[in-house]
Design a protein around this motif. Structure first.
Motif, mmCIF file in Angstrom:
data_model
loop_
_atom_site.group_PDB
_atom_site.id
_atom_site.type_symbol
_atom_site.label_atom_id
_atom_site.label_comp_id
_atom_site.label_asym_id
_atom_site.label_seq_id
_atom_site.Cartn_x
_atom_site.Cartn_y
_atom_site.Cartn_z
ATOM 1 N N SER A 76 47.305 41.481 49.545
ATOM 2 C CA SER A 76 46.042 40.829 49.159
ATOM 3 C C SER A 76 45.177 40.581 50.376
ATOM 4 O O SER A 76 43.955 40.757 50.327
ATOM 5 C CB SER A 76 46.317 39.503 48.463
ATOM 6 O OG SER A 76 47.011 39.718 47.271
ATOM 7 N N GLN A 112 43.671 39.533 40.837
ATOM 8 C CA GLN A 112 44.858 39.448 39.988
ATOM 9 C C GLN A 112 44.568 38.603 38.743
ATOM 10 O O GLN A 112 45.015 38.920 37.653
ATOM 11 C CB GLN A 112 46.015 38.857 40.781
ATOM 12 C CG GLN A 112 47.304 38.801 40.001
ATOM 13 C CD GLN A 112 48.524 38.641 40.880
ATOM 14 O OE1 GLN A 112 48.413 38.515 42.095
ATOM 15 N NE2 GLN A 112 49.686 38.645 40.283
ATOM 16 N N ASP A 188 43.290 44.136 42.989
ATOM 17 C CA ASP A 188 44.454 43.407 43.498
ATOM 18 C C ASP A 188 45.390 43.064 42.332
ATOM 19 O O ASP A 188 45.174 42.067 41.656
ATOM 20 C CB ASP A 188 43.994 42.137 44.206
ATOM 21 C CG ASP A 188 45.138 41.465 44.953
ATOM 22 O OD1 ASP A 188 46.279 41.958 44.874
ATOM 23 O OD2 ASP A 188 44.874 40.443 45.620
ATOM 24 N N GLU A 189 46.391 43.891 42.123
ATOM 25 C CA GLU A 189 47.321 43.697 41.009
ATOM 26 C C GLU A 189 46.580 43.317 39.735
ATOM 27 O O GLU A 189 46.898 42.300 39.112
ATOM 28 C CB GLU A 189 48.345 42.605 41.342
ATOM 29 C CG GLU A 189 49.214 42.962 42.527
ATOM 30 C CD GLU A 189 50.318 41.936 42.736
ATOM 31 O OE1 GLU A 189 50.982 41.586 41.748
ATOM 32 O OE2 GLU A 189 50.503 41.497 43.872
HETATM 33 MG MG MG Z 1 48.655 39.330 46.402
#
Ligand code: MG
Ligand code: ATP
Lengths: 292, 259
Positions: A76, A112, A188-189
């Motif tokens: 991240s 995320q 990010d994910e």
């Molecule tokens: Mg992360």
């Protein structure tokens, strides 16, 4: 089928290897993202934490690159640095030839968590970016409506985020990031919080989407299947402090679908990734043992 | 079986509604009986009927609306000035470290001093003018709203701010939309507390000396031993702050419209 056209695994030197593509000659286009010897350090109450340790990498125009690594390894942070949300401690990040010192609207980010503005409807969430960049209300809403159709949420255009499921919210977040037509999309994910089925659908959507938009994409994930399925290259990071261990070309054909999950080239690649991660995990473990 | 349970539940529900509706009338009735029974001194504890007569006289004399207006004006204007200032400074101290270092220590020292303690100095500064009364209400309201806003701004979801940054949100809009609306749930709680604070600072302000106002009227009535009028004034004040609190609660519920 696609049997091994070439060995997708480039030979690599151990650890701290930085497998950036060769220096661009006049024929080769300039990298869209160039990370040069980047370190990022956080001040914490008892000293400092090195989150990213001398990472270099390059992402070429239109490429889809995945970053894979264990939790806390700095994925991240690295992505945030590409977004201009984190300042380099050392080294530099160039996007489209300019150093990243602050966020720029030509770079889109999907986090995320969806992080939708709770006080705005789906439509106005997506229109936020174009409005912020000075487009007229009508123009911004037209862009939003097109994107809403694309993500299949036409019926929910005027719904507020808290009335949507997690998967729907994340689709809105992706549409919102696309509304400014970014040349770089950082993710990010984005599917990390979703269940397996929704996740599979979202991956298919993203593959489709990728062929329609013209962005360079960096995608962070824990999931090796996801990384190989989606991307042109997979970068494997070591357990923290984050360094890039390996740079694997997926080398699988496009357009792609989940059918490749049984492809031999895919399986070979996956085995290689897993081996690497296992050795890395063991190394990290042994390091901890010697330290203590 | 389950319907039986359901019935019992609704019966209990109906009963509690009925009891709730009778609570105030029953209290007034008991009070009337006790006051008339000569157990207590009827001059000090006048029955509700006497209070009602006093209130009607108050209204007929024409003073009531003047008093109501004077008090409402002080509370409303003081509330608006104090909360506006509190929200603006809370946004600044919550968002900008330097402003916070400059002002927060000062505010934290001044905040716990009960506003009533400022009555003597306010009389010295402003005499018996309206400005002094407004000052007290503003002062009382300001710190609560400032603190609520300050905390609210700091609790704004960092993810929202980052998302807004990535979308190219200009600085101005960041403060006026993302931060303000992000902090709104906290601000609203502060505002609701401020409503009741504005009433109790009003009491202090009018007791300190005024020429009209509900609390002023209570004080005059007390000096004349008109206990009916005193209690009528108290009832009016109670009703007024009750209505203010309830309407504010209704507004507050809609203020955070996305919930
Ligand atoms: Mg992360
Ligand atoms: N704001 C911060 N302050 C201090 N330390 C931080 C901060 N952000 C990240 N770190 C530290 O930096 C390291 C890398 O964090 P990062 O969030 O980049 O990991 P990650 O690879 O994204 O993990 P995950 O897969 O769990 O999301 C961690 O050790 C973390 O504790």
């Amino acid at each position: 089928m696609v049997a091994m056209m070439h060995n997708p695994l480039r030979p690599t030197s151990p650890l701290r290897l930085v497998d950036a593509p060769p220096e661009p000659s006049s024929a080769v286009p300039e990298a869209t993202i160039r990370v040069e010897n980047l370190s990022i350090v956080f001040d914490v109450p008892r000293g400092q934490v090195i989150a990213v340790d001398r990472v270099s990498l390059a992402v070429m125009p239109g490429e889809f690159v995945s970053l894979v690594g264990p939790s806390g390894c700095g994925k991240s942070t690295l992505l945030n640095a590409m977004a201009g949300l984190e300042r380099p401690f050392e080294g530099e990040v160039m996007v489209a030839g300019k150093p990243m010192l602050a966020p720029r609207p030509d770079i889109g980010m999907v986090f995320q968590q969806p992080h939708l503005f709770p006080w705005k409807s789906v439509r106005r969430n997506i229109a936020h970016g174009p409005r912020a960049l000075g487009k007229s209300r009508t123009e911004a809403l037209r862009i939003a409506d097109d994107l809403i159709d694309m993500i299949g949420l036409t019926k929910f255009a005027s719904a507020y985020p808290h009335t949507l499921s997690g998967g729907m919210q994340q689709r809105v977040a992706i549409a919102r990031a696309l509304a400014n037509q970014p040349r770089v999309l950082l993710m990010d994910e984005p599917f990390g919080a979703l269940d397996a089925q929704t996740r599979a659908v979202m991956q298919d959507n993203l593959l489709e989407l990728r062929d329609r938009i013209n962005a360079t994409i960096v995608f962070v994930t824990h999931d090796i299947d996801e990384a190989i399925l989606l991307s042109d290259r997979v970068l494997i990071m070591s357990a923290g402090p984050g360094r890039i261990l390996r740079d694997l070309s997926a080398g699988l054909p496009r357009p792609r679908s989940s059918a490749i999950l049984t492809d031999p080239a895919y399986l070979a690649l996956k085995r290689d990734c897993l081996d690497l991660i296992r050795t890395e995990g063991r190394k990290a473990f042994e390091q901890m043992e010697t330290v203590t | 079986m389950s319907t039986g349970g359901h019935n019992r539940a609704t019966t209990a529900g109906r009963l509690s509604v009925l009891v709730g509706a009778l609570s105030v009338p029953a209290f007034v009735g008991v009070w009337e009986l006790i006051a008339r029974s000569r157990i207590v001194n009827a001059v000090l504890f006048p029955p509700p009927s006497t209070v009602a007569v006093a209130v009607l006289d108050w209204i007929h004399s024409g003073q009531f609306f003047g008093d109501l207006w004077a008090s409402l004006f002080r509370v409303t204007v003081g509330f608006l000035i104090g909360t506006t200032g509190g929200i603006m400074l809370g946004m600044l101290t919550g968002r900008f470290r330097l402003v916070s270092s400059l002002l927060s220590p000062l505010f934290h020292i001044l905040r716990p001093i009960p506003p009533i303690a400022f009555v003597p100095i306010v009389i010295l500064w402003f005499g018996l003018s309206e400005a002094g009364k407004l000052f007290l209400v503003v002062w009382g309201v300001f710190f609560t709203v400032w603190l609520a806003t300050h905390i609210g701004v700091q609790k704004v979801d960092r993810g929202l701010v980052r998302a807004a940054l990535m979308l190219g949100t200009p600085r101005r809009q960041m403060l006026s939309e993302i931060i303000l609306l992000g902090a709104l749930p906290y601000i609203v709680v502060g505002l609701r507390t401020a409503v009741s604070i504005s009433f109790y600072t009003l009491v202090a302000a009018e007791l300190a000396g005024a020429f009209a106002g509900i609390v002023y009227r209570i004080e005059i009535a007390q000096q004349n031993m008109q206990t009916g009028q005193v209690m009528g004034g108290l009832a009016a004040l109670g009703l007024l702050s009750f209505v203010a609190d309830r309407s504010f609660a209704a507004i507050a519920e809609r203020a955070v419209w996305w919930r």
